[in-house]
Design a protein around this motif. Sequence first.
Motif, PDB file in Angstrom:
ATOM      1  N   ILE A 393      79.957 100.388  75.565  1.00 54.36           N
ATOM      2  CA  ILE A 393      80.425 100.562  76.944  1.00 54.36           C
ATOM      3  C   ILE A 393      79.328 100.145  77.923  1.00 54.36           C
ATOM      4  CG2 ILE A 393      81.147 102.266  78.664  1.00 54.36           C
ATOM      5  CD1 ILE A 393      82.451 103.833  76.354  1.00 54.36           C
ATOM      6  N   ALA A 394      78.086 100.559  77.621  1.00 60.30           N
ATOM      7  CA  ALA A 394      76.956 100.191  78.486  1.00 60.30           C
ATOM      8  C   ALA A 394      76.771  98.677  78.524  1.00 60.30           C
ATOM      9  CB  ALA A 394      75.682 100.875  77.989  1.00 60.30           C
ATOM     10  N   ALA A 395      76.981  98.035  77.386  1.00 60.69           N
ATOM     11  CA  ALA A 395      76.838  96.576  77.327  1.00 60.69           C
ATOM     12  C   ALA A 395      77.837  95.889  78.246  1.00 60.69           C
ATOM     13  CB  ALA A 395      77.021  96.091  75.888  1.00 60.69           C
ATOM     14  N   VAL A 396      79.072  96.385  78.248  1.00 63.67           N
ATOM     15  CA  VAL A 396      80.110  95.812  79.112  1.00 63.67           C
ATOM     16  C   VAL A 396      79.729  95.973  80.584  1.00 63.67           C
ATOM     17  CG1 VAL A 396      82.512  96.019  79.848  1.00 63.67           C
ATOM     18  CG2 VAL A 396      81.941  96.160  77.418  1.00 63.67           C
ATOM     19  N   VAL A 397      79.213  97.162  80.933  1.00 60.88           N
ATOM     20  CA  VAL A 397      78.816  97.426  82.317  1.00 60.88           C
ATOM     21  C   VAL A 397      77.646  96.526  82.722  1.00 60.88           C
ATOM     22  CG1 VAL A 397      77.877  99.155  83.902  1.00 60.88           C
ATOM     23  CG2 VAL A 397      79.657  99.793  82.258  1.00 60.88           C
ATOM     24  N   PHE A 398      76.639  96.421  81.836  1.00 57.61           N
ATOM     25  CA  PHE A 398      75.481  95.562  82.131  1.00 57.61           C
ATOM     26  C   PHE A 398      75.907  94.109  82.328  1.00 57.61           C
ATOM     27  CE2 PHE A 398      72.489  98.741  79.991  1.00 57.61           C
ATOM     28  CZ  PHE A 398      71.939  99.135  81.211  1.00 57.61           C
ATOM     29  N   ARG A 399      76.835  93.650  81.509  1.00 58.13           N
ATOM     30  CA  ARG A 399      77.303  92.267  81.598  1.00 58.13           C
ATOM     31  C   ARG A 399      78.001  92.016  82.938  1.00 58.13           C
ATOM     32  NH1 ARG A 399      78.095  87.906  78.019  1.00 58.13           N
ATOM     33  NH2 ARG A 399      78.834  86.196  79.320  1.00 58.13           N
ATOM     34  N   LYS A 400      78.772  92.995  83.377  1.00 51.40           N
ATOM     35  CA  LYS A 400      79.517  92.856  84.629  1.00 51.40           C
ATOM     36  C   LYS A 400      78.577  92.689  85.823  1.00 51.40           C
ATOM     37  CE  LYS A 400      82.997  95.113  87.517  1.00 51.40           C
ATOM     38  NZ  LYS A 400      83.887  96.286  87.681  1.00 51.40           N
ATOM     39  N   PHE A 401      77.448  93.391  85.790  1.00 51.12           N
ATOM     40  CA  PHE A 401      76.518  93.361  86.916  1.00 51.12           C
ATOM     41  C   PHE A 401      75.324  92.428  86.678  1.00 51.12           C
ATOM     42  CE2 PHE A 401      78.809  97.359  87.506  1.00 51.12           C
ATOM     43  CZ  PHE A 401      79.149  97.279  88.845  1.00 51.12           C
ATOM     44  N   ASN A 402      75.471  91.530  85.701  1.00 53.31           N
ATOM     45  CA  ASN A 402      74.481  90.471  85.469  1.00 53.31           C
ATOM     46  C   ASN A 402      73.155  90.960  84.898  1.00 53.31           C
ATOM     47  OD1 ASN A 402      74.042  87.668  85.515  1.00 53.31           O
ATOM     48  ND2 ASN A 402      72.738  87.849  87.305  1.00 53.31           N
ATOM     49  N   TYR A 403      73.146  92.133  84.239  1.00 51.93           N
ATOM     50  CA  TYR A 403      71.945  92.605  83.532  1.00 51.93           C
ATOM     51  C   TYR A 403      72.008  92.026  82.119  1.00 51.93           C
ATOM     52  CZ  TYR A 403      70.902  96.035  87.211  1.00 51.93           C
ATOM     53  OH  TYR A 403      70.566  96.642  88.401  1.00 51.93           O
TER      54      TYR A 403
END
Length: 437
Positions: A393-403
């Motif tokens: 889940i954290a990976a998906v969030v990071f990807r969305k915000f360009n991290y």
Amino acid sequence: MAKQTDAMNNDATARHLPEHGPLDEKGREILLSVKNVDITFGKGDNVVKAVKNASFDIYKGETFSLVGESGSGKTTIGRAVIRVNSCAAGEILYKGVRISGKIPASLDREVIRNIQMVFQDPAASLNERATVDYIVSEGLYNFHLYKDEADRVQKVENMIKEVGLLPEHLTRYPHEFSGGQRQRIGLARAMIMRPELVVADEPISALDVSIRAQVLNLLKKFQREEGTTYLFIAHDLSIVRFISDRIGVIYKGDIVEVAEAEELFDYPLHPYTRSLISAIPIPDPSLEKNKVLFTYDPSVHDYSEDKPELVDIGHDHFVYGNKKEIEEYKALRDRGEPLKSITILDPNAPEQERKAAEEVIPSTETILAAPVHDTGSKWYSILSFFLPLLGLIAAVVFRKFNYIRNYKACRKGALIGFVTIGVIILLFLLLLLIAII
């Protein structure tokens, strides 16, 4: 880009080159055709797409210049034409015959004979252990392009004189020459083969100003006398304008504009082309001091839904953009009023007016907009390993915000965590089965 005849497709698997290439709808012979070419480097997560869906044609006897800033993919395309770089997608056709990818040895030999390259780095492209005489003669030896030894020596000496060197230089080694002299040796090595197509990668960038005109005149001499065709790779638009028949502009792997030389300078429709033209130095110091640079900002394009493509807007003028942008470009071109890329400020103008004119739009490119805390810390991988679902889940969030680094760390930890849990469950079931039996 141009419509090609059916002969091109029929000859795509030929073992030898035909005498002539296919003709476009205007009767021009297409010598080289780059069609939807992608070129990538690296593998997996480290893959870099250096050239994206590049397409253009080069007609026999013309000088087609490819211009853009450093790292835009100019040399990458040039090296693909001579089969040094492979194409990840698309194809390159020479006289209608595919020369990219795996081809027969007989065809490969003909391509080497007909297409030569002047490399950007003369020091790296010359054999330091060979004399200049052997370097220039190597192509003659390989293809036996001389009658006897006297004929070979005569050809080499004539060519070395034409590029501004002396016959006594033939017994020396490359390390004994300056960078500009090495570039001339590389030029002599290519031109002595009398190729039909020359990929000239910044051929005069290492030369003194006094010798540049001499080399350019030499290239034009070959073109007049033997019909040599050039793919001229450069970043100096002031030179490109006067030697080119057509010009292609490339930005970060995308061909953004293609047109005839004067057409491109009179109607630079893509904003990146305008920025390149505005960067041409003005010889007058007072005018150069008051010149306003046109700054290209990639964020002005919205390609989230309407994807861009290279479109012919008329006048043999191709521009890269989405449907909305293409309509705007067509409207600008149909007015018939040359576009102004260079603005000279009045030195007596009020300070506020000067500051407003010199305002620079900040770039918002993705690579520069990466978050400060995108560190890819190993703790993200460790926590994702023990809590793989939360890590995913954290990976998906990071990807969305360009991290991107954090995204990769979480994804890696979560995947290893899921695999480990799966192995443990499998072993438990196996032990349970053994216990029951």
